[in-house]
Design an enzyme around this catalytic site. Structure first.
Site, PDB file in Angstrom:
ATOM      1  N   SER A 108      40.956  39.488  36.970  1.00 13.45           N
ATOM      2  CA  SER A 108      41.801  40.437  36.254  1.00 13.45           C
ATOM      3  C   SER A 108      42.555  39.743  35.112  1.00 13.45           C
ATOM      4  CB  SER A 108      42.749  41.116  37.252  1.00 13.45           C
ATOM      5  OG  SER A 108      43.332  42.267  36.710  1.00 13.45           O
ATOM      6  N   ASP A 121      35.207  49.829  37.428  1.00 18.24           N
ATOM      7  CA  ASP A 121      36.484  49.139  37.647  1.00 18.24           C
ATOM      8  C   ASP A 121      37.606  49.961  37.019  1.00 18.24           C
ATOM      9  OD1 ASP A 121      38.750  47.357  37.428  1.00 18.24           O
ATOM     10  OD2 ASP A 121      37.383  45.664  37.656  1.00 18.24           O
ATOM     11  N   HIS A 169      38.042  47.057  41.823  1.00 13.14           N
ATOM     12  CA  HIS A 169      38.521  46.094  40.833  1.00 13.14           C
ATOM     13  C   HIS A 169      38.027  44.700  41.181  1.00 13.14           C
ATOM     14  CE1 HIS A 169      40.951  44.314  37.817  1.00 13.14           C
ATOM     15  NE2 HIS A 169      41.890  43.858  38.622  1.00 13.14           N
TER      16      HIS A 169
END
Length: 514
Positions: free
Chosen positions: A228, A455, A483
């Site tokens: 991320s 995502d 995610h």
């Protein structure tokens, strides 16, 4: 291996909020950082040598298998050696063998604001595949302003409770004023409590800290897995120090070339995509709290439920009622991982019957609020980094209102909330030092960028874009929900990444996994 519990996404931080939008992308050398070209090949400047040549003093911590140390870094890289230093928390678990040790593998779970040390000690050091842990020292460093590294603090726990319940869909001038006042109070609290560090928590500075750590660990190259926001941190490092790049995995990628407004709008669409996948699954099930007719009907029912909560919150079994802000955040929290969908269905069913405790628990999970009412520092570090890395998405409420149609088009359910969430940096007490621009890392060793097609927090087009920007990147695609991708059940993804980490050989171009 499962990175899900800790790789919370880049969030944009709003009043009820962050509901998601990540105000953080983009990077630049920043006001106190030299351009990448001046860092990649030249010898370490004399003023920085004491930092690069420091010896880490390791001590047992977090169980017999872990060691911890404190890395010294300059508060301001433009003024090193002036006595204004930071102590950054570092932890490691040494390679277990058998096999030749490759080096250190630095891990970062995202955020910005997620504790890398906590992630290492609670998961990565045991959850990563044994064959990877055998060959690498598993290492983590809390970035500046995060957890054990002089954490940013902004509000008391009671003030934070009030902040998370602020109406984030203002439909009257008084409500808009209260939302703006909440953002301003939050910003003042950060300045009052963390003024010393607030102007020095940018991603560029955190990436420079990573190079100091690399040297202190005795590694010639940096090996790294970032999820991320951790992809932005890793890509920034690669752009600053391309010739010091070892094996870099960037999973759930951020596009650094996008403005904060575009990032927020794209992420809004990402959450709509995730909700659509959830709704498709839900309406096929008997007893779906959003009905069993269609995705469109489920979307309308959820929007109507949020509207009711805006004026009539429901009880939760504690002093906090469940209003629209916390309910929205609870739903968004479950969008990060399809494994949370059963919990969300149960929580929605209960909330629609007047018992909001389940959705409140999901919101608390997102905000990292403990059962004793205390908050981790993630929700303070998050805007501190985001608002420094990029100019604000919006500067006035009028700009938000003008953009509402675009955000509602991106997501009829979440668009309004996420648009207003993006206003927070307009009132930040420190001017941004970064701007959005592509990162190329020319001359770097092969880098693997991983993207998940559905995502919610880092939409798949961002991974495609980052892979195209980085001169040596290969895109690895996971056709799935949730995610990030590494360790989420796809043997194809895991084998490709493990092979790369152990051999340096990236997956074949256009590899697509399910």
């Amino acid at each position: 291996m499962d990175t899900r519990p800790s790789s919370r996404p880049l969030r944009t931080f709003g009043a009820a909020v962050t509901a998601a939008a990540l105000l953080s992308s983009g990077c630049s050398a920043g006001a106190s950082s030299p351009p990448a070209a001046s860092l990649s090949k030249k010898a370490v400047p004399a003023a920085l040598k004491p930092y690069y040549e420091q010896t880490l003093s390791w001590r047992p911590c977090g169980g017999a298998e872990f060691e911890c140390a404190t890395l010294k870094a300059p508060l301001d890289y433009a003024r090193p050696g002036t006595g204004r230093d930071l102590g950054l928390a570092v932890s490691r678990k040494k390679a277990t063998g058998p096999g030749r040790r490759i080096g250190s593998l630095l891990v970062n779970p995202g955020g910005p604001g997620g504790s890398a040390v906590g992630y290492l000690q609670s998961f990565a050091a045991v959850g990563y595949p044994a064959r990877v842990r055998a060959r690498y020292d598993m290492v983590a460093m809390d970035p500046r302003g995060v957890a054990g590294s002089e954490p940013v603090t902004c509000l008391s726990d009671k003030q934070m409770d009030a902040f998370t319940q602020t109406d984030q869909t203002p439909d009257a001038p008084g409500e808009t004023d209260r939302l703006v006042a909440a953002y301003k109070k939050f910003a003042r609290g950060c300045a009052d409590r963390s003024g010393r560090i607030l102007g020095h928590v940018s991603t560029v500075e955190a990436a420079r800290d990573m190079d100091v750590l690399r040297a202190a660990l005795g590694d010639r190259k940096l090996h790294y897995v970032g999820a991320s926001y951790g992809t932005f941190l890793g890509a920034t490092y690669a752009d600053l120090y391309p010739h010091r790049v070892g094996r870099l995995v960037l999973d759930g990628a951020l596009d650094p070339a996008l403005s904060s407004r575009r990032i927020n709008r794209d992420q809004t669409a990402g959450f709509e995509t995730a909700f659509t996948a959830f709704a498709k699954d839900c309406v096929r099930r008997t007893g779906c709290p959003l009905g069993t007719r269609s995705v469109a009907d489920a979307r309308d029912r959820l929007a109507a439920f949020f509207t009711r909560l805006d004026s009539h919150p429901v009880r939760t079994g504690e002093s906090r009622a469940l209003g629209e802000p916390l309910a929205t955040m609870g739903v968004i929290s479950a969008m990060y991982d399809e494994a949370a969908w059963p919990q969300l269905r149960t929580a929605l069913r209960s909330a629609m019957r007047g018992q909001g405790g389940g959705l409140l628990s999901l919101a608390d999970l997102y905000y990292e609020r403990d059962t004793d009412g205390s908050y981790a520092n993630l929700m303070y570090a998050n805007p501190a980094v985001n608002c420094l890395d990029l100019p604000p998405a919006f500067r006035t409420p009028a700009e938000v209102r003008k953009s509402l149609p675009a955000f509602k088009k991106a997501s009829p359910v979440f668009g309004e909330t996420l648009a207003w969430a993006a206003l927070n940096c307009a009132y930040w007490p420190v001017r941004p030092t970064g701007t959005a621009h592509p990162l190329h890392a020319k001359g770097a060793a092969p880098i693997v960028v991983v993207g998940t097609t559905r995502d919610p927090a880092t939409p798949y087009p961002w991974a495609r874009s980052l892979a195209a920007q980085l001169s040596s990147a290969t895109l690895l695609t996971y056709d799935g929900d949730g995610h990030t991708a590494y360790g989420r059940g796809s043997r194809c993804i895991d084998d490709a990444i493990n092979t790369y980490l152990l051999t340096g050989r990236p997956p074949a171009p256009r590899t697509r996994c399910r």
